[in-house]
Design an enzyme around this catalytic site. Structure first.
Site, PDB file in Angstrom:
ATOM      1  N   HIS A  25     -21.716  11.263   9.237  1.00  9.44           N
ATOM      2  CA  HIS A  25     -20.498  11.326   8.348  1.00  9.44           C
ATOM      3  C   HIS A  25     -19.843  12.614   8.420  1.00  9.44           C
ATOM      4  O   HIS A  25     -18.515  12.749   7.662  1.00  9.44           O
ATOM      5  CB  HIS A  25     -20.819  10.936   6.879  1.00  9.44           C
ATOM      6  N   GLU A  28     -26.562  -2.706  -2.592  1.00  6.67           N
ATOM      7  CA  GLU A  28     -25.629  -2.711  -3.386  1.00  6.67           C
ATOM      8  C   GLU A  28     -25.306  -4.080  -4.069  1.00  6.67           C
ATOM      9  O   GLU A  28     -24.592  -4.242  -5.062  1.00  6.67           O
ATOM     10  CB  GLU A  28     -24.229  -2.153  -2.915  1.00  6.67           C
ATOM     11  N   SER A  76     -22.587   1.584  17.092  1.00  7.01           N
ATOM     12  CA  SER A  76     -21.348   1.666  17.595  1.00  7.01           C
ATOM     13  C   SER A  76     -21.239   3.132  17.908  1.00  7.01           C
ATOM     14  O   SER A  76     -22.148   4.105  17.549  1.00  7.01           O
ATOM     15  CB  SER A  76     -20.649   1.532  16.178  1.00  7.01           C
ATOM     16  N   ARG A  97       0.958  -1.315  -0.015  1.00  8.21           N
ATOM     17  CA  ARG A  97      -0.167   0.071  -0.013  1.00  8.21           C
ATOM     18  C   ARG A  97       0.776   1.288  -0.014  1.00  8.21           C
ATOM     19  O   ARG A  97       0.826   2.075   0.585  1.00  8.21           O
ATOM     20  CB  ARG A  97      -0.998  -0.110   1.184  1.00  8.21           C
TER      21      ARG A  97
HETATM   22  N1  GLN Z   1     -24.050  -1.316  13.601  1.00 12.23           N
HETATM   23  C1  GLN Z   1     -23.165  -0.873  12.798  1.00 12.23           C
HETATM   24  C2  GLN Z   1     -22.815   0.412  13.649  1.00 12.23           C
HETATM   25  O1  GLN Z   1     -23.210   1.267  14.405  1.00 12.23           O
HETATM   26  C3  GLN Z   1     -23.919  -0.426  11.644  1.00 12.23           C
HETATM   27  C4  GLN Z   1     -22.639   0.037  10.634  1.00 12.23           C
HETATM   28  C5  GLN Z   1     -23.076   0.529   9.048  1.00 12.23           C
HETATM   29  O2  GLN Z   1     -24.248   0.511   8.954  1.00 12.23           O
HETATM   30  N2  GLN Z   1     -22.504   0.485   8.206  1.00 12.23           N
HETATM   31  O3  GLN Z   1     -21.202   0.783  13.346  1.00 12.23           O
END
Ligand code: GLN
Ligand code: ZN
Length: 773
Positions: free
Chosen positions: A708, A619, A447, A15
């Site tokens: 995000h 996807e 999370s 990488r």
């Molecule tokens: N349960 C996961 C989190 O909260 C969901 C992550 C995701 O949707 N990509 O990190």
């Protein structure tokens, strides 16, 4: 017969490109150093292919960020907003390029990046070209030509790889109304001609045009543009040899179109669509050669030489050796680089490793296949053929792979297993009795921030610097702190925070049987970001509970409900390298059964709300619409198998992100989750319209907070969004939550945002009750 590659990975075996880019971006290294790294990687790749004996070696498959963005820069389709970046003298072409890829916040400028989206059905993301109605094009960057010259200086006459004109336009997005991007073909053509002239002048003989859209559903207009463009190009260049490369699906109804294009070689993907070979051989005119994409560029398994030889023989018989090329199915961009670097026998056993091939190994496979087919065998190719046969045979019967009881269980799984006991309307009442949740309940997606500290514990534990007990203790404290904090701010349905998880797929893969892991199997996802997907090599089952410990612990700390948190079968499948010796649907069903066992065990442990994340379900859609239904049926069924072993009173949630649901909303409803949480805030709840129009029957949590970005949304903003949601979704069905997991956020932002989110829910509840009175 000639061998060639459509492209080779450009991230470097270790990488190097990632590191070089990130250091350059952070200002730690000079442009010169970055350019050097690029040059080293390109030359290394060319030499490797030359030494292996590849006949046509590609150039321009290298990119500092993305090959589509390269093309955008090449043809000068630079959106207006970057004008200030261009006019600043100290900025180089590469600075402009990175500004387009990543946005630009310097010198008092704040310019957004170009949009990014998935490259067909891969996990690679490209930068979407932006087109205006009066879009002008001009030859802006000489990257393609310079790359060709660079290789020539290294003694290699390469085959430049260029995104075909029609594909390039189809990849882009009209940024204003009143035109069709295909109308720009006329305007763009002169730039292509100019590039080809230069290449011809410098001595190029083969040019590869990537036209994957030829393997997708095309409308009449696109077909006409294809004919027109390639007709024009041919007229101007009677002597250049053009390869039209298709991949990721079969030509199918576009076969007659593709076969009639005035090009010299047509490349087809025989991994994705082996059944097209007969028809293609029967259809192509004598002027056309055929490139057989026989080595899987998208997966990590050894090629089955026996099968490939049969394909090659069939093509040789029909066309003669002059007209046959052999190649991987698509660019090797989607393969990890070098299996020889895998040394950890604990996560990838020597037996499994023998079944695999990464990009470098695939190059040698191609060369050996040619030698074997032409009778020109030498010791290495014979040895490789013998090893190949042994590996393929061993894989068919290996006990590592085949587990009869798993197969039997998947075979007897019926529709009943994919059905909850009662319909949602009945479940809803039972759940309400047990759960006693308020109106507009608040929750999060799972999370909580994975701080540097949390990650350092995991690293130390892996290195043996922390004992299992110490590691466990630290995680417990973090979990407890998170539970207490959620109680304090008044969230209704808590989560444990997922601190014990590295990654939502890897965490489960590591505990399921049938999975292996590489140390260095990185594949570019976008820009400098790479992913290292697990390898599903065998029948999947769950030898022991995976998450019960943490869910049970978290629930023991509080009287509030804690949501159990699992990754769904489709997402686990989608984000792994999967076995190619059985249908994906069957592998998915095996995973579903393993997740079902886990769901049932969490329920037994007293957890009443369980979330099964399926962010990747959308996807996974096949590229051709005709195949959607089949996929959706088995994917939805897999989810339901995982979710349907519980009692009515247990509430099943699912979560999805970045999804446009309009065309598959019925299937989303058919998943029959009691609650679905989705990403919505960036589209200002626009995404909800699909749910509203369809009258989605179950409960919905449209994300009200974009995780995000580090930005903290205000209570007022979230109330606004919720009101928008409430206008289309009945109040009794509405949940309040962020867009996605909070793993990448910092605690301070998270705290502020979630406090405001809880207040927003309460305010909404208050105004709702007043209205009712
Ligand atoms: N349960 C996961 C989190 O909260 C969901 C992550 C995701 O949707 N990509 O990190
Ligand atoms: Zn998400």
């Amino acid at each position: 017969m000639q061998t060639h590659l459509l492209g080779y990975p450009r991230i470097g075996s270790n990488r190097e490109l990632k590191k070089a880019c990130e250091q350059y971006w952070s200002g730690k290294t000079s442009l010169q150093e970055l350019l050097e790294t690029g040059k080293t990687i390109r030359n290394h790749n060319w030499k490797l292919q030359q030494e292996a004996g590849i006949d046509l070696i590609p150039s321009n498959d290298f990119s500092f960020y993305d090959q589509v963005l390269d093309m955008t820069l090449t043809v000068g389709a630079i959106p207006e907003r970057y004008q200030d970046v261009i006019s600043k003298e100290s900025n180089t072409e590469l600075d402009l390029y990175f500004a387009m890829a990543r946005g630009y916040q310097q010198n008092d400028l704040d310019i957004t990046a170009m949009e990014m989206t998935k490259w067909f059905d891969t996990n690679y993301h490209y930068i979407v070209p932006e087109f205006q109605k009066d879009q002008q094009f001009k030859l802006f960057s000489n990257k393609i030509i310079n790359g060709f010259i660079e290789a020539k200086e290294a003694g290699i006459n390469t085959k430049p790889v260029i995104i075909g004109l029609v594909t390039y336009l189809l990849l882009g997005k009209e940024k204003e109304n009143g035109f069709d991007k295909l109308d720009l073909a006329q305007n763009l053509l002169p730039v292509y001609i100019e590039i080809l002239k230069e290449l011809e002048n410098h001595g190029a003989s083969y040019i590869q045009f990537d036209e994957p859209f030829l393997a997708l559903d095309l409308n009449q207009k696109a077909k006409e543009v294809y004919q027109f463009i390639y007709g024009e190009i041919r007229k101007q260049f009677p002597n250049l040899k053009f390869i039209a490369a298709t991949y990721f699906d079969g030509l199918k109804d576009n076969l007659s179109l593709a076969a009639a294009l005035p090009v010299d070689v047509l490349h087809i993907d025989l991994v994705r669509c082996p059944e097209q070979l007969d028809e293609v051989l029967n259809t192509i005119p004598e002027t056309l050669s055929l490139s057989l994409g026989i080595v899987d560029g998208r997966n990590i398994w050894k090629n089955d030489f026996g099968q490939s030889q049969a394909f090659i023989k069939q093509a040789l018989n029909a066309l003669g050796s002059e007209r046959v090329f052999i190649a991987p199915s698509c660019s090797l961009l989607h393969s990890p680089i070098d299996l020889d670097l895998e040394k950890n026998e604990k996560t990838l056993s020597p037996e499994i490793k023998k079944w695999m091939a990464f990009a470098k190994q695939k190059v040698y496979e191609i060369v050996s296949l040619k030698k074997l087919a032409s009778g020109n065998t030498d010791y290495p190719s014979l040895q490789q053929a013998a090893e190949n046969k042994k590996a393929i045979d061993n894989r068919k019967v290996s006990e590592l792979i085949h587990n009869q009881s798993v197969k039997d269980r998947a075979a007897v799984t019926t529709e009943e297993d994919a059905k909850r006991n009662s319909p949602f309307s009945v479940r809803k009442e039972t759940q309400q009795e047990v759960l006693q949740l308020p109106l507009f309940p608040t929750t999060t997606i799972g999370s909580f921030p994975q701080t540097k500290e949390v990650r350092s514990w995991r690293a130390k534990f892996k290195k043996g610097e922390l004992t299992a007990e110490q590691y466990d203790d630290l995680l417990k404290k973090e979990t407890e702190r998170t539970i207490r904090w959620q109680e304090e701010i008044g969230i209704d349905v808590l989560v444990h925070g997922e601190f014990e998880r590295n990654d939502m797929v890897e965490y489960f893969g590591e505990q399921l049987s049938g999975f292996a892991f590489t140390q260095n199997g990185w594949v570019q996802s976008y820009g400098s970001r790479c992913v290292k997907p697990p390898v599903i090599y065998g029948d999947v089952h769950r030898p022991h509970p995976m998450t019960v410990y943490w869910s049970e612990y978290a629930q023991s700390l509080t009287k509030k409900w804690v949501k159990g948190m699992l990754t769904g079968p489709v997402t686990i499948l989608q984000w792994s390298f999967v076995r190619d010796d059985q249908p994906r649907s069957l592998t998915c069903r095996q995973i579903a059964l393993a997740i079902r066992d886990e769901v049932n065990d969490i329920e037994k442990a007293g957890i009443r709300i369980i979330q099964i994340d399926e962010p990747a379900i959308r996807e996974g859609l096949p590229l051709r619409k005709a195949e959607w239904q089949d996929y959706l049926e088995w994917a939805v069924e897999a989810f339901r198998i995982s979710a349907s072993g519980v009692e009515d009173a247990t509430q099943i949630h699912t979560h999805m992100c970045y999804s446009e649901f309009n065309d598959i909303i019925q299937n989303i409803a058919a998943m029959d989750a009691d609650v679905i949480t989705i990403e919505c805030s960036r589209s200002q709840m626009e995404l909800l319209n699909a749910f509203a129009d369809f009258k989605y029957p179950n409960e919905i949590g449209p994300g009200v907070y974009d995780i995000h970005s580090p930005r903290v949304p205000s209570k007022e903003e979230m109330v606004e969004l919720l009101k928008k949601a409430q206008a289309v979704i009945p109040a009794q069905q509405l949940w309040v939550n962020p867009d996605c997991g909070l793993k990448t956020r910092h605690w301070d932002e998270t705290e502020k945002a979630l406090i405001a989110m809880v207040e927003a829910s309460r305010e909404l509840a208050k105004s709702y009750t007043i209205e009712k009175v």
